[in-house]
Design a protein around this motif. Structure first.
Motif, mmCIF file in Angstrom:
data_model
loop_
_atom_site.group_PDB
_atom_site.id
_atom_site.type_symbol
_atom_site.label_atom_id
_atom_site.label_comp_id
_atom_site.label_asym_id
_atom_site.label_seq_id
_atom_site.Cartn_x
_atom_site.Cartn_y
_atom_site.Cartn_z
ATOM 1 N N MET A 1 0.880 -1.265 -0.045
ATOM 2 C CA MET A 1 0.000 0.046 0.020
ATOM 3 C C MET A 1 0.579 1.214 -0.004
ATOM 4 O O MET A 1 0.641 2.288 -0.782
ATOM 5 N N TRP B 1 -2.402 -1.284 -7.738
ATOM 6 C CA TRP B 1 -2.036 -2.152 -6.712
ATOM 7 C C TRP B 1 -1.494 -3.526 -7.441
ATOM 8 O O TRP B 1 -0.581 -4.009 -6.937
ATOM 9 N N ILE C 1 -5.858 -4.186 -0.291
ATOM 10 C CA ILE C 1 -4.911 -3.628 -1.125
ATOM 11 C C ILE C 1 -5.541 -3.055 -2.425
ATOM 12 O O ILE C 1 -5.330 -2.162 -2.686
#
Length: 250
Positions: free
Chosen positions: A135, A145, A169
């Motif tokens: 992150m 991501w 995430i």
């Protein structure tokens, strides 16, 4: 404070995601920590137990992420040498990481901006601490991501966030991009928009007032309300009396 990477071309970003191509991963490296981006290291708890190694790497700050049940063993060891942030969590798919991430990010941002080096670790360095680092990397480079996950995996091959962490995430990508969009929206335009909404609210209140007044009048006095744009409020004209027979019809 939000530290971000300097602007990069698409090719530069691809190169960063790919990582060093001359590293041959060995199983033993699971017990070591790896540098994910300048100033940020990721590894297992065992890597945080060697004062000599930490000092050799120039580590100044440590984020210790542990399951609450592991607190007796996974704990800060050298508080006189390093600044610690300890996060007690549950290492399962139900744990909310997004809620805890801003505090960890602020700690890392401050450390790196001051020239420090940060080690982020959990017990095994496989699922929990990598989720935080992915992150962080995502927002630092402002990438997707998937790209952030690949970037971290290309430096620490053994990471594998569990399904719940992986979902979070993905969700965090939308959160950080929304924050970027809000920050990029011109302040003057936001002020105009707020003023416009306020004017619209005033008009709505005014319309509601006149509608209410007209309804009251009609129900009680058989009246009608006459108003124009220049003079919204005029006298109520009663229709209770019979019309003047001598009045001209139009």
């Amino acid at each position: 404070m939000n530290i971000t990477a300097p602007p990069m071309s698409i090719d530069e970003i691809k190169s960063v995601i790919q990582g060093p191509g001359d590293v041959e991963w060995r199983y033993e490296m699971r017990r070591e920590c790896q540098e994910i981006l300048p100033g940020l290291w990721l590894g297992p708890f065992v890597a945080s137990k060697s004062l000599e190694t930490l000092q050799l790497l120039g580590i100044t700050h440590i984020v210790c992420i542990r399951d609450a049940k592991e607190a007796f063993s996974v704990r800060p060891r050298f508080e006189q040498h390093f600044r610690y942030m300890t996060l007690d969590v549950e290492d399962n798919e139900e744990q909310n990481l997004i809620r805890l991430f801003p505090g960890a990010k602020a700690f890392i941002d401050t450390a790196i901006s001051q020239g420090g080096r940060v080690l982020v670790h959990c017990n095994g360095g496989i699922s929990l601490s990598p989720a935080f680092v992915v992150m962080f990397v995502m927002q630092f480079y402002q990438i997707s991501w998937e790209d952030a996950l690949h970037l971290v995996q290309n430096r620490r091959y053994c990471i594998s966030p569990n399904g719940g962490f992986l979902t979070q995430i993905k969700e965090y990508e939308a959160i950080y991009k929304a924050n970027l969009a809000v920050a990029a929206y011109p302040a003057a335009q936001r002020t105009v928009s707020r003023r416009k909404r306020a004017d619209e609210d005033d008009d709505e209140d005014s319309n509601r007032y006149f509608q209410s007044l007209w309804t009251r009048c009609r129900n009680t006095h058989n009246c009608h309300l006459i108003y124009s744009d220049d003079d919204r409020k005029r006298a109520l004209v009663s229709t209770d009396q019979d019309p003047d027979p001598n009045a001209m019809e139009t």
